[in-house]
Design a protein around this motif. Structure first.
Motif, short mmCIF file in Angstrom:
data_model
loop_
_atom_site.label_atom_id
_atom_site.label_comp_id
_atom_site.label_asym_id
_atom_site.label_seq_id
_atom_site.Cartn_x
_atom_site.Cartn_y
_atom_site.Cartn_z
N SER A 16 3.91 -14.12 6.22
CA SER A 16 4.12 -12.72 5.81
C SER A 16 3.14 -12.26 4.75
CB SER A 16 5.55 -12.54 5.30
OG SER A 16 5.80 -13.40 4.20
N SER A 63 -1.83 -9.78 3.92
CA SER A 63 -1.46 -8.65 3.06
C SER A 63 -2.68 -7.90 2.54
CB SER A 63 -0.62 -9.16 1.87
OG SER A 63 -1.36 -10.12 1.12
N PHE A 106 -5.07 -6.71 4.15
CA PHE A 106 -5.43 -5.58 4.99
C PHE A 106 -4.57 -4.36 4.69
CE2 PHE A 106 -7.10 -9.20 7.25
CZ PHE A 106 -8.33 -8.74 7.70
N CYS A 107 -3.49 -4.56 3.94
CA CYS A 107 -2.64 -3.43 3.52
C CYS A 107 -2.98 -2.98 2.11
CB CYS A 107 -1.16 -3.83 3.59
SG CYS A 107 -0.61 -4.41 5.20
N ASP A 108 -3.93 -3.63 1.47
CA ASP A 108 -4.28 -3.31 0.09
C ASP A 108 -4.93 -1.94 0.02
OD1 ASP A 108 -4.59 -4.86 -2.71
OD2 ASP A 108 -6.32 -3.56 -2.39
N SER A 109 -4.59 -1.18 -1.00
CA SER A 109 -5.13 0.18 -1.15
C SER A 109 -6.64 0.17 -1.36
CB SER A 109 -4.44 0.89 -2.32
OG SER A 109 -4.68 0.19 -3.54
N VAL A 118 -8.46 0.58 1.87
CA VAL A 118 -8.44 1.98 2.29
C VAL A 118 -9.47 2.78 1.49
CG1 VAL A 118 -7.01 4.05 2.53
CG2 VAL A 118 -6.00 1.79 2.88
N ALA A 129 -10.66 -8.04 2.45
CA ALA A 129 -9.26 -8.25 2.84
C ALA A 129 -8.97 -9.72 3.10
CB ALA A 129 -8.94 -7.42 4.10
#
Length: 461
Positions: free
Chosen positions: A87, A91, A93-96, A99, A322
């Motif tokens: 899990s 993570s 790739f979800c870091d701000s 983006v 990432a």
């Protein structure tokens, strides 16, 4: 050229064809080593983390496989070694920050593709006139300003044809302009949070540790002085060290083909960019939100197409960043980061002078970054630097600033950074040219950093 500016990052970092078989063999050997260490020898989580860190460091330094692919091996290896659960391994790739990177690449792509950067460069060329000194100064100032907000690689790619035209009209060798262009881009990237990936990388590590964050223009406190020092050096001693060998290019290489840009798109892009800057300076929203809005507006308003937006993104940078973020978490939860920090502190002594600590970190980081990606270098060393700062009760910001600056000082080799690589062939440079011009500048950057960091970021808080 419009959609390929940022893809050059990956192209110049890709291994040569003969290395592919060696790379496969090395990856296979590392996989076997990890299997033996985990399944047979039952190493501890910290030892396995250090093993994985060492493996990826080898892949980064020798670039036996693309560094983005090497970075993607890290989360999988950490999961297999049971250092991190499934899990958590992706993570990053979800870091701000990922983006934020993506949004800035798209906005930068719009600035390049609509011709705004080319127009600015052409006007600067007319202002500089037919004088080598003013031409060098104009090129370095322009490249430093643009690279403080845009891709260093893209800035060099756009300004290089202008420099080649400069050299022809001024009557000076192109070797006098292209290397200063590349080096000014590297230093100019230090001026803002988004100017170069190492800045954003260390900020992400600081934020993840719950120690606050750097302001958008906080890096300017060190970035602007370093840029000024670099420009002065390249106009004086560095100018003497620059080669002046004749180099006759093809006519088509000097003068880029004329392009007809859409004025409406230029105005819209400029307004979006100005709005983005205002939002960042006034902190109207999180940076990732602001850059996402700006990127969406660029596509919706038609300044570049959806495919052009995708093409402007340096995917290798995103995957590298990432993929390496879980390593910072692994160093924390496994205790490996603490072990490395303790080792450094033990080597230097518990009462080591903070300037010695900064010097060691600067030397280690800048030595690695001459031969590997500055983003990868910052991602590897920032978590370790954070642990060292914690163990010695030193301000973590001061340590991370040193690492970020040192990672961006890839000035002494042609493979240290894509801008250096881009100008090598058009400028007819040799490896020794980079050493002769870059090493003194590197020493100046080190001394400037050592003096200014404690002034703006007190070592003890």
């Amino acid at each position: 050229m419009k959609n390929k500016l940022f893809e050059r990052d990956l192209q110049f970092r890709s291994p040569a064809a003969p290395k592919k078989q060696i790379g496969f063999a090395v990856v296979a050997a590392e996989a076997i080593l990890l299997f033996v260490a985990h399944s047979i020898l039952h190493w501890s989580a910290s030892s396995l983390t250090l093993l994985i860190l060492g493996m990826v460091s080898v892949l980064f330094i020798f670039e036996l496989i693309p560094i983005a692919i090497a970075a993607l091996c890290v989360p999988v290896a950490l999961w297999y070694a049971e250092v991190l659960p499934a899990s958590d391994i992706f993570s990053g790739f979800c870091d701000s920050t990922v983006v934020l990177f993506g949004g800035m690449f798209v906005v930068g792509g719009a600035m390049f593709s609509t011709g705004i950067v080319s127009i600015i460069g052409s006007k600067m060329a007319r202002i500089a006139g037919k004088n080598e000194t003013t031409a060098m100064l104009g090129v370095m100032l322009l490249s430093a300003v643009l690279s403080s907000m845009l891709s260093n690689t893209g800035t060099v790619a756009v300004l290089m044809p202008i420099c080649l035209g400069f050299s022809k009209s001024v009557g000076c060798s192109r070797t006098r302009l292209l290397l200063p262009l590349a080096m000014a881009c590297s230093l100019g990237g230090l001026i803002s949070l988004v100017g170069t990936p190492p800045n954003t990388t260390v900020n992400s590590v600081l934020t993840a540790a719950g120690l606050g964050s750097f302001g958008f223009f906080e890096f300017a406190k060190i970035g602007i002085p370093l840029t000024i020092v670099g420009i002065i050096y390249l106009l004086t001693l560095g100018r003497v060290l620059l080669p002046a060998r004749p180099f006759e290019p093809d006519e088509a290489e000097v003068i880029p083909p004329p392009e007809h840009y859409n004025t409406r798109k230029q105005i819209i892009t400029l307004l979006i960019f100005i709005g983005l800057l205002i939002g960042m300076v006034l902190n109207l929203a999180p940076l990732a939100v602001l850059t996402t809005i700006a990127a969406v507006l660029c596509v919706v308003c038609g300044t570049l197409t959806e495919s052009e937006a995708y093409g402007s993104i340096s995917w290798s940078t995103l995957f590298l960043f990432a993929g390496m973020l879980p390593m910072a978490q692994a160093l924390e939860v496994s205790g490996a980061g603490e072990q490395i920090a303790n080792g450094v502190v033990h080597l230097l002594g518990n009462n080591a002078n903070p300037y010695l600590i900064m010097s060691v970190l600067f030397l280690l980081t800048t030595s690695l970054t001459q031969f590997m990606s500055n983003t990868a270098c910052a991602a590897l060393l920032a978590p370790i630097g954070l642990h060292i700062a914690s163990n010695l009760s030193i301000n973590p910001k001061s340590v991370l600033i040193v690492i970020s600056v040192a990672a961006s000082c890839a000035l002494a080799t042609p493979m240290g950074t894509p801008p250096n690589t881009l100008v090598m062939k058009p400028g007819g440079y040799r490896f020794n040219d980079y050493l002769r011009v870059g090493l003194p500048l590197l020493v100046l950057c080190y001394l400037t950093t050592l003096v200014l960091v404690p002034v703006f970021w007190p070592l003890y808080t």
